[in-house]
Design a protein around this motif. Structure first.
Motif, mmCIF file in Angstrom:
data_model
loop_
_atom_site.group_PDB
_atom_site.id
_atom_site.type_symbol
_atom_site.label_atom_id
_atom_site.label_comp_id
_atom_site.label_asym_id
_atom_site.label_seq_id
_atom_site.Cartn_x
_atom_site.Cartn_y
_atom_site.Cartn_z
ATOM 1 N N THR A 105 39.270 31.455 40.139
ATOM 2 C CA THR A 105 39.799 30.848 41.362
ATOM 3 C C THR A 105 41.163 31.437 41.713
ATOM 4 O O THR A 105 41.460 31.717 42.885
ATOM 5 C CB THR A 105 39.912 29.318 41.188
ATOM 6 N N LYS A 106 42.012 31.606 40.702
ATOM 7 C CA LYS A 106 43.339 32.200 40.929
ATOM 8 C C LYS A 106 43.217 33.638 41.438
ATOM 9 O O LYS A 106 43.968 34.069 42.318
ATOM 10 C CB LYS A 106 44.154 32.168 39.637
ATOM 11 N N LEU A 107 42.281 34.379 40.879
ATOM 12 C CA LEU A 107 42.075 35.758 41.336
ATOM 13 C C LEU A 107 41.612 35.780 42.786
ATOM 14 O O LEU A 107 42.087 36.581 43.589
ATOM 15 C CB LEU A 107 41.057 36.466 40.438
ATOM 16 N N SER A 108 40.689 34.897 43.124
ATOM 17 C CA SER A 108 40.202 34.832 44.502
ATOM 18 C C SER A 108 41.338 34.569 45.473
ATOM 19 O O SER A 108 41.464 35.223 46.517
ATOM 20 C CB SER A 108 39.135 33.737 44.620
ATOM 21 N N ALA A 109 42.201 33.610 45.125
ATOM 22 C CA ALA A 109 43.355 33.313 45.978
ATOM 23 C C ALA A 109 44.297 34.509 46.040
ATOM 24 O O ALA A 109 44.868 34.823 47.097
ATOM 25 C CB ALA A 109 44.094 32.085 45.443
ATOM 26 N N GLY A 110 44.452 35.195 44.921
ATOM 27 C CA GLY A 110 45.324 36.368 44.876
ATOM 28 C C GLY A 110 44.816 37.509 45.727
ATOM 29 O O GLY A 110 45.600 38.265 46.314
ATOM 30 N N PHE A 111 43.495 37.654 45.818
ATOM 31 C CA PHE A 111 42.934 38.706 46.666
ATOM 32 C C PHE A 111 43.273 38.437 48.136
ATOM 33 O O PHE A 111 43.529 39.354 48.905
ATOM 34 C CB PHE A 111 41.411 38.775 46.502
ATOM 35 N N THR A 112 43.270 37.179 48.507
ATOM 36 C CA THR A 112 43.567 36.810 49.891
ATOM 37 C C THR A 112 45.032 37.045 50.231
ATOM 38 O O THR A 112 45.369 37.513 51.326
ATOM 39 C CB THR A 112 43.204 35.336 50.139
ATOM 40 N N SER A 113 45.910 36.728 49.268
ATOM 41 C CA SER A 113 47.351 36.824 49.527
ATOM 42 C C SER A 113 47.983 38.097 48.972
ATOM 43 O O SER A 113 49.198 38.260 49.035
ATOM 44 C CB SER A 113 48.060 35.612 48.918
ATOM 45 N N ASP A 114 47.162 38.991 48.425
ATOM 46 C CA ASP A 114 47.633 40.242 47.825
ATOM 47 C C ASP A 114 48.624 39.973 46.682
ATOM 48 O O ASP A 114 49.631 40.652 46.541
ATOM 49 C CB ASP A 114 48.283 41.138 48.883
ATOM 50 N N THR A 115 48.302 38.973 45.858
ATOM 51 C CA THR A 115 49.145 38.646 44.704
ATOM 52 C C THR A 115 48.339 38.702 43.406
ATOM 53 O O THR A 115 48.694 38.060 42.426
ATOM 54 C CB THR A 115 49.761 37.245 44.858
ATOM 55 N N TYR A 116 47.266 39.451 43.419
ATOM 56 C CA TYR A 116 46.443 39.549 42.212
ATOM 57 C C TYR A 116 47.080 40.527 41.217
ATOM 58 O O TYR A 116 47.876 41.389 41.602
ATOM 59 C CB TYR A 116 45.012 39.962 42.570
ATOM 60 N N PRO A 117 46.758 40.401 39.937
ATOM 61 C CA PRO A 117 47.413 41.217 38.904
ATOM 62 C C PRO A 117 46.816 42.617 38.811
ATOM 63 O O PRO A 117 45.851 42.951 39.509
ATOM 64 C CB PRO A 117 47.129 40.425 37.631
#
Length: 444
Positions: A97-109
């Motif tokens: 879920t965190k990765l999915s949100a990060g993909f949207t906001s360009d904050t993934y690791p």
């Protein structure tokens, strides 16, 4: 990695619930970077460039501290590279879920821990690196990882990550209960008929003693314990994208378990996945099919136990493995991509993995680690660890990495639960699960 009580079992199976909820979100944000777009993410990588990479370890406090130590050690060896570590999520199950949100906001690791069952969803996100050519370098030692782990790291024809954890299921038995029943201990030559006979003799349901146990929660813990029997009978989970588990092989596999649960009443049927481990540790269940994550609990409970490979069919003792991954992501920055590759190559090397997985009670990632002093210490500290390591050779197949696997798994788990509780016959239950799964798999 080892988590709280029963955490590894729940963790191996975990992401399946979360993955279904986030699959659409992952697919929806696949518009920017995509794997297989003809350009290597690390094209133009300068090993001397100053760069910071982020590593979501997915670990608990103890293991997270070890991760921080290793990141600092890598920085000392490569002063131009800073590895910023964090767990990524409070609970590992929430990483997807965190990765999915990060993909949207360009904050993934740059690197994240991931359950192997997430590989299909993560590949569909379009954010993963294509490591297919990178791991072919002989210096990487790709073939030193177990085959099932390499397969789990591959979605379609694309390698999206590197194994982070390997395991398998073996038969763990209570020697004290076998001695009391005057039964010989299980051996590597056991058949399922031997297993059934011993379970029946060990059982006294009226006094709450059972020969063995099985989950009927309908979770992946229910489903993946069937796959070894299916494979041993020559069956397949899928034929392309079509369900194949309802073949004659699948029916025979499930019938083996049905006879024990319904006819013999020698299986403790666990509705929660949470009870059969503690009942085994306390001497109420004679045998369980489980993995190396049980060894810490067994040591804590001072149980007199043994470990052997799973019973077999016609000499086939295949098991199932639940490998997890370090997935590497593309940020359109060749230096971040290249540095993350180099770090993971270092982390999963024979020398460093001995300081990582073996140090926190997991099996080694690489077969070559059996010669390390850390492995010698591991098998001494965890009796049965050697047998689990040897049993990796029986993990010859991997669970599918299609995006529809998690829904199919729930359908199969429900079918198994019905059969073992006497509410359905194997053929009708598996046919129903196959019918319910067909559309999901074809759309994946």
């Amino acid at each position: 990695m080892r988590y709280s009580t029963h955490g590894r079992r729940r963790r191996v199976l975990a992401g399946l619930a979360t993955a279904a909820a986030t699959a659409l979100a992952l697919s929806a944000c696949s518009g920017s970077t995509s794997v297989g777009n003809g350009k290597d993410a690390a094209d133009g990588y300068d090993p001397k460039a100053t760069v910071e990479i982020t590593w979501w370890t997915g670990q608990t406090t103890e293991a997270e501290k070890k991760a921080e130590e290793l990141a600092a050690e890598y920085h000392r060896l490569h002063p131009n590279v800073t590895v910023k570590t964090s767990a990524g999520a409070t609970v590992t199950d929430d990483l997807l879920t965190k990765l999915s949100a990060g993909f949207t906001s360009d904050t993934y690791p740059d690197i994240s821990y991931a359950f192997g069952s997430w590989a299909g969803e993560l590949a569909a996100s379009g954010r993963t690196q294509d490591l297919s050519d990178y791991v072919k370098d002989p210096a990487f030692g790709w073939d030193d990882f177990p085959a099932a782990a390499r397969e789990t790291a591959t979605s379609g024809d694309t390698v999206i990550g590197v194994p982070a954890l390997v395991d398998n299921i073996a038969l763990i038995y209570n020697k004290t209960m076998f001695d009391a029943a005057k039964l010989p201990y299980p051996t590597d030559d056991w058949t399922w008929e031997d297993y059934r006979a011993a379970a029946k003799k060990l059982s006294n349901p009226a006094k709450n003693y059972y020969g063995s146990a099985y989950s009927v929660s309908g979770s992946e813990d229910t489903t993946w314990h069937l796959w070894p029997l299916l494979w041993q009978h020559g069956g397949k989970i899928l034929d392309g994208k079509k369900p194949a588990f309802n073949s004659d092989a699948g029916v025979a596999a499930l019938e083996t378990l049905r006879t024990m649960a319904v006819d013999d009443k020698s299986l403790y049927l666990d509705q929660t996945d949470e009870k059969y481990g503690p009942l085994f540790w306390s001497g109420r269940i004679g045998m369980i099919m489980s993995g190396p994550w049980e060894l810490l609990e067994l040591a804590n409970h001072k149980l007199n136990y043994g470990v052997t490979q799973l019973p077999g069919h016609n000499g086939d003792h295949q098991t199932v493995s639940g490998p997890d991954l370090w997935v590497l992501f593309n940020h359109d920055d060749p230096n971040r991509a290249g540095a993350s590759r180099d770090f993971i190559k270092w982390l999963t090397s024979k020398e460093i993995d001995a300081k990582w997985n073996l140090a926190i009670g997991n099996l080694p990632l690489r077969s070559s680690e059996q010669s390390t002093p850390e492995f010698a210490s591991y098998v001494k500290q965890y009796p049965g660890g050697q047998k689990f390591f040897e049993n990796l050779k029986n993990a010859k197949q991997a669970r599918p990495t299609l995006a529809g696997y998690e829904e199919m798994s729930r359908n199969v788990g429900d079918a198994i639960a019905k059969v073992l509780q006497g509410a359905a016959q194997p053929k009708e239950a598996l046919d129903e699960a196959a019918k319910a799964s067909a559309g999901v798999l074809e759309d994946s």
